[in-house]
Design a protein around this motif. Structure first.
Motif, mmCIF file in Angstrom:
data_model
loop_
_atom_site.group_PDB
_atom_site.id
_atom_site.type_symbol
_atom_site.label_atom_id
_atom_site.label_comp_id
_atom_site.label_asym_id
_atom_site.label_seq_id
_atom_site.Cartn_x
_atom_site.Cartn_y
_atom_site.Cartn_z
ATOM 1 N N LEU A 27 -5.673 -9.538 -1.574
ATOM 2 C CA LEU A 27 -4.911 -10.765 -1.367
ATOM 3 C C LEU A 27 -5.440 -11.587 -0.195
ATOM 4 C CD1 LEU A 27 -1.301 -9.389 -1.982
ATOM 5 C CD2 LEU A 27 -2.655 -10.829 -3.507
ATOM 6 N N ALA A 28 -6.451 -11.055 0.489
ATOM 7 C CA ALA A 28 -6.982 -11.763 1.656
ATOM 8 C C ALA A 28 -7.541 -13.124 1.270
ATOM 9 C CB ALA A 28 -8.061 -10.923 2.339
ATOM 10 N N ASP A 29 -8.172 -13.201 0.093
ATOM 11 C CA ASP A 29 -8.726 -14.481 -0.345
ATOM 12 C C ASP A 29 -7.636 -15.508 -0.583
ATOM 13 O OD1 ASP A 29 -11.227 -13.410 -0.214
ATOM 14 O OD2 ASP A 29 -11.323 -12.903 -2.356
ATOM 15 N N GLU A 30 -6.404 -15.002 -0.821
ATOM 16 C CA GLU A 30 -5.282 -15.906 -1.053
ATOM 17 C C GLU A 30 -4.472 -16.125 0.231
ATOM 18 O OE1 GLU A 30 -5.189 -16.996 -4.106
ATOM 19 O OE2 GLU A 30 -6.644 -15.597 -4.938
ATOM 20 N N ARG A 31 -4.971 -15.614 1.346
ATOM 21 C CA ARG A 31 -4.177 -15.529 2.565
ATOM 22 C C ARG A 31 -3.579 -16.867 2.982
ATOM 23 N NH1 ARG A 31 -4.301 -11.516 6.244
ATOM 24 N NH2 ARG A 31 -4.638 -10.287 4.359
ATOM 25 N N ASP A 32 -4.281 -17.979 2.721
ATOM 26 C CA ASP A 32 -3.759 -19.286 3.129
ATOM 27 C C ASP A 32 -2.436 -19.592 2.433
ATOM 28 O OD1 ASP A 32 -5.843 -19.698 4.817
ATOM 29 O OD2 ASP A 32 -7.012 -20.925 3.411
ATOM 30 N N GLY A 33 -2.234 -18.994 1.263
ATOM 31 C CA GLY A 33 -1.002 -19.274 0.543
ATOM 32 C C GLY A 33 -0.113 -18.071 0.379
ATOM 33 N N VAL A 34 -0.431 -16.974 1.076
ATOM 34 C CA VAL A 34 0.334 -15.734 0.920
ATOM 35 C C VAL A 34 0.824 -15.260 2.276
ATOM 36 C CG1 VAL A 34 0.303 -13.342 0.125
ATOM 37 C CG2 VAL A 34 -0.999 -15.072 -1.117
ATOM 38 N N ASP A 35 2.129 -15.121 2.398
ATOM 39 C CA ASP A 35 2.736 -14.526 3.594
ATOM 40 C C ASP A 35 2.974 -13.060 3.272
ATOM 41 O OD1 ASP A 35 4.207 -13.791 5.779
ATOM 42 O OD2 ASP A 35 6.027 -14.851 5.174
ATOM 43 N N LEU A 36 2.088 -12.198 3.775
ATOM 44 C CA LEU A 36 2.066 -10.790 3.381
ATOM 45 C C LEU A 36 2.554 -9.899 4.519
ATOM 46 C CD1 LEU A 36 1.194 -8.650 1.252
ATOM 47 C CD2 LEU A 36 -1.056 -8.657 2.357
ATOM 48 N N VAL A 37 3.478 -8.990 4.207
ATOM 49 C CA VAL A 37 3.959 -8.009 5.176
ATOM 50 C C VAL A 37 4.011 -6.643 4.513
ATOM 51 C CG1 VAL A 37 5.339 -9.698 6.459
ATOM 52 C CG2 VAL A 37 6.396 -8.399 4.602
ATOM 53 N N VAL A 38 3.977 -5.601 5.345
ATOM 54 C CA VAL A 38 4.142 -4.224 4.879
ATOM 55 C C VAL A 38 5.295 -3.589 5.648
ATOM 56 C CG1 VAL A 38 1.690 -4.030 4.310
ATOM 57 C CG2 VAL A 38 2.512 -3.231 6.549
ATOM 58 N N ASP A 39 5.736 -2.429 5.165
ATOM 59 C CA ASP A 39 6.822 -1.743 5.868
ATOM 60 C C ASP A 39 6.321 -1.186 7.198
ATOM 61 O OD1 ASP A 39 6.411 1.495 5.450
ATOM 62 O OD2 ASP A 39 5.555 0.314 3.817
ATOM 63 N N GLU A 40 7.240 -0.901 8.101
ATOM 64 C CA GLU A 40 6.879 -0.508 9.465
ATOM 65 C C GLU A 40 6.049 0.768 9.518
ATOM 66 O OE1 GLU A 40 10.297 -2.193 12.394
ATOM 67 O OE2 GLU A 40 10.949 -0.627 10.993
ATOM 68 N N ALA A 41 6.395 1.761 8.699
ATOM 69 C CA ALA A 41 5.630 3.011 8.721
ATOM 70 C C ALA A 41 4.199 2.778 8.267
ATOM 71 C CB ALA A 41 6.302 4.053 7.836
ATOM 72 N N THR A 42 4.019 1.982 7.226
ATOM 73 C CA THR A 42 2.678 1.691 6.723
ATOM 74 C C THR A 42 1.906 0.835 7.717
ATOM 75 O OG1 THR A 42 3.508 1.797 4.457
ATOM 76 C CG2 THR A 42 1.385 0.717 4.789
ATOM 77 N N GLY A 43 2.603 -0.018 8.435
ATOM 78 C CA GLY A 43 1.955 -0.887 9.398
ATOM 79 C C GLY A 43 1.258 -0.150 10.521
ATOM 80 N N ARG A 44 1.644 1.125 10.737
ATOM 81 C CA ARG A 44 0.968 1.913 11.763
ATOM 82 C C ARG A 44 -0.397 2.409 11.288
ATOM 83 N NH1 ARG A 44 6.458 3.532 12.772
ATOM 84 N NH2 ARG A 44 6.325 5.316 11.356
ATOM 85 N N ALA A 45 -0.641 2.327 9.965
ATOM 86 C CA ALA A 45 -1.909 2.803 9.417
ATOM 87 C C ALA A 45 -2.737 1.692 8.794
ATOM 88 C CB ALA A 45 -1.649 3.890 8.373
ATOM 89 N N VAL A 46 -2.114 0.560 8.510
ATOM 90 C CA VAL A 46 -2.783 -0.535 7.813
ATOM 91 C C VAL A 46 -2.734 -1.782 8.688
ATOM 92 C CG1 VAL A 46 -2.720 -2.017 5.776
ATOM 93 C CG2 VAL A 46 -2.209 0.422 5.552
ATOM 94 N N ASP A 47 -3.824 -2.517 8.717
ATOM 95 C CA ASP A 47 -3.899 -3.729 9.533
ATOM 96 C C ASP A 47 -3.204 -4.873 8.809
ATOM 97 O OD1 ASP A 47 -4.500 -5.637 11.406
ATOM 98 O OD2 ASP A 47 -6.592 -5.894 10.768
ATOM 99 N N ALA A 48 -1.875 -4.946 8.983
ATOM 100 C CA ALA A 48 -1.077 -6.005 8.358
ATOM 101 C C ALA A 48 0.215 -6.136 9.144
ATOM 102 C CB ALA A 48 -0.789 -5.687 6.894
ATOM 103 N N THR A 49 0.838 -7.293 9.056
ATOM 104 C CA THR A 49 2.118 -7.512 9.730
ATOM 105 C C THR A 49 3.163 -6.569 9.150
ATOM 106 O OG1 THR A 49 1.569 -9.833 10.051
ATOM 107 C CG2 THR A 49 3.893 -9.213 10.255
ATOM 108 N N ALA A 50 3.899 -5.889 10.028
ATOM 109 C CA ALA A 50 4.880 -4.905 9.589
ATOM 110 C C ALA A 50 6.298 -5.370 9.917
ATOM 111 C CB ALA A 50 4.617 -3.554 10.261
ATOM 112 N N VAL A 51 7.224 -5.125 8.986
ATOM 113 C CA VAL A 51 8.634 -5.472 9.173
ATOM 114 C C VAL A 51 9.483 -4.359 8.573
ATOM 115 C CG1 VAL A 51 8.152 -7.952 9.040
ATOM 116 C CG2 VAL A 51 8.831 -6.713 6.967
#
Length: 279
Positions: A27-51
Motif C-alpha cells: 500500500l506504500a505506492d498508494e500512501r498519498d491517498g491511504v491513511d494506514l495504521v496497525v494495532d499497537e502490538a504489531t506496531g512494535r514489530a512493523v514500521d507503521a503508525t500504531a493505534v
C-alpha cells in the motif's frame, strides 16, 4: 479520495507480522491517498503508525490477520466497520482469504475505495444479553451463554427458557446457549446443537447437560428470548466466551439481536470446505 485502513495481526504471530509488513509495503505506492495504521502490538514489530484496535472503528476498512478468534476480537472492537479476514487458523469459517491471496484481495479493495466505490459486504447478526436492571454485555458474534456457578456435577442451575413469552423448557442444566448461524459451528456444535448454514436467518437455543432435556430449538432472529435462572447461589452470562457478568439468582436475562451487525467484505468462505476441517 483518501482511504482510512487499519490492520490487526494476531498477537505474537510472526507470520501475521510478516504479512502485515507485506501489506504495508504493497500500500506504500498508494500512501498519498491511504491513511494506514496497525494495532499497537504489531506496531512494535512493523514500521507503521500504531493505534489501539478500538480506535479503528469508523475506518473504511480493517484487515484482520489470524484465526477466527482474531476476527472475533476485531469485530468486538470496531463494530460495524467493514472487515476483511485473512486466515492463518485451522478452519477459518470467518476468514475467507488465504495468506497467499491477501495482497491480491486487499490492494484492489483499497483501490476501489479510493475511486469512491462502495464495497460489497455481508452483514452478520450479533446478539446482546440484557438484564432487568439495565445492564448489557458487549454484542456476541457467536453466542451468548448463561450458566450456573460452574460446569459439572453440583455446579448447574435451573433455567427456564421462554420463547415469545411461551415456556419452551425448564430444567436443571449446566447452562443454556443461544447461537447465531455464525456461531453454530463453535460452542453450539460441541454441545450437540445443529449446524446452521451462514445464510440462514435464524438463532439456535441449546441446553447444556440438561437433566430433563428438550431438542435444540431454531427460531427467528426477531424472537423474544428470556432465560430465567434459579436454584443457584450465583450464575454467569458470557458473550463470545470473553465478556462476562456475574449474576445473583433468581434473575432473568433477555437475549436479542444487537443493533449493529458485523460487516465482512471480500470473498466468501466455503462453508462446506470448512466443515471438512472440523474434528
Amino acid at each position: 479520495m483518501d482511504v482510512a485502513v487499519g490492520i490487526v495481526a494476531q498477537r505474537d504471530n510472526e507470520r501475521a507480522q510478516e504479512l502485515t509488513e507485506s501489506l504495508v509495503g504493497a500500500l506504500a505506492d498508494e500512501r498519498d491517498g491511504v491513511d494506514l495504521v496497525v494495532d499497537e502490538a504489531t506496531g512494535r514489530a512493523v514500521d507503521a503508525t500504531a493505534v489501539p484496535v478500538d480506535a479503528m472503528a469508523g475506518r473504511d476498512l480493517v484487515v484482520s490477520i489470524g484465526g477466527d478468534g482474531t476476527l472475533l476480537f476485531v469485530a468486538r472492537e470496531v463494530g460495524s466497520t467493514p472487515i476483511l479476514g485473512v486466515n492463518l487458523g485451522e478452519v477459518g469459517f470467518l476468514n475467507a482469504v488465504s495468506p497467499e491471496n491477501a495482497l491480491a484481495v486487499a490492494v484492489p479493495l483499497v483501490e476501489r475505495l479510493r475511486r469512491g466505490d462502495e464495497l460489497e459486504g455481508r452483514a452478520l447478526d450479533r446478539l446482546r444479553a440484557t438484564g432487568d436492571d439495565g445492564w448489557s454485555l458487549e454484542p456476541a458474534l457467536n453466542e451468548i451463554v448463561v450458566h450456573g456457578p460452574r460446569r459439572g456435577h453440583g455446579g448447574g442451575a435451573t433455567i427456564e427458557i421462554r420463547v415469545a413469552g411461551n415456556r419452551y423448557a425448564e430444567s436443571h442444566v449446566d447452562g443454556v446457549l443461544v447461537s447465531t448461524p455464525t456461531g453454530s459451528t463453535a460452542y453450539n456444535l460441541s454441545e450437540g446443537g445443529p449446524l446452521v448454514h451462514p445464510t440462514t436467518d435464524a438463532l439456535v437455543v441449546t441446553q447444556m447437560a440438561a437433566s430433563d432435556s428438550m431438542p435444540p430449538l431454531v427460531v427467528s432472529p426477531e424472537t423474544e428470548l428470556t432465560l430465567s435462572v434459579s436454584d443457584a447461589e450465583t450464575a454467569f452470562v458470557i458473550s463470545d466466551g470473553r465478556n462476562r457478568r456475574e449474576l445473583e439468582p433468581p434473575v432473568t436475562i433477555s437475549v436479542s439481536l444487537a443493533d449493529d451487525p458485523v460487516t465482512l467484505v471480500g470473498p466468501r468462505t466455503n462453508f462446506f470446505r470448512g466443515l471438512e476441517k472440523l474434528e
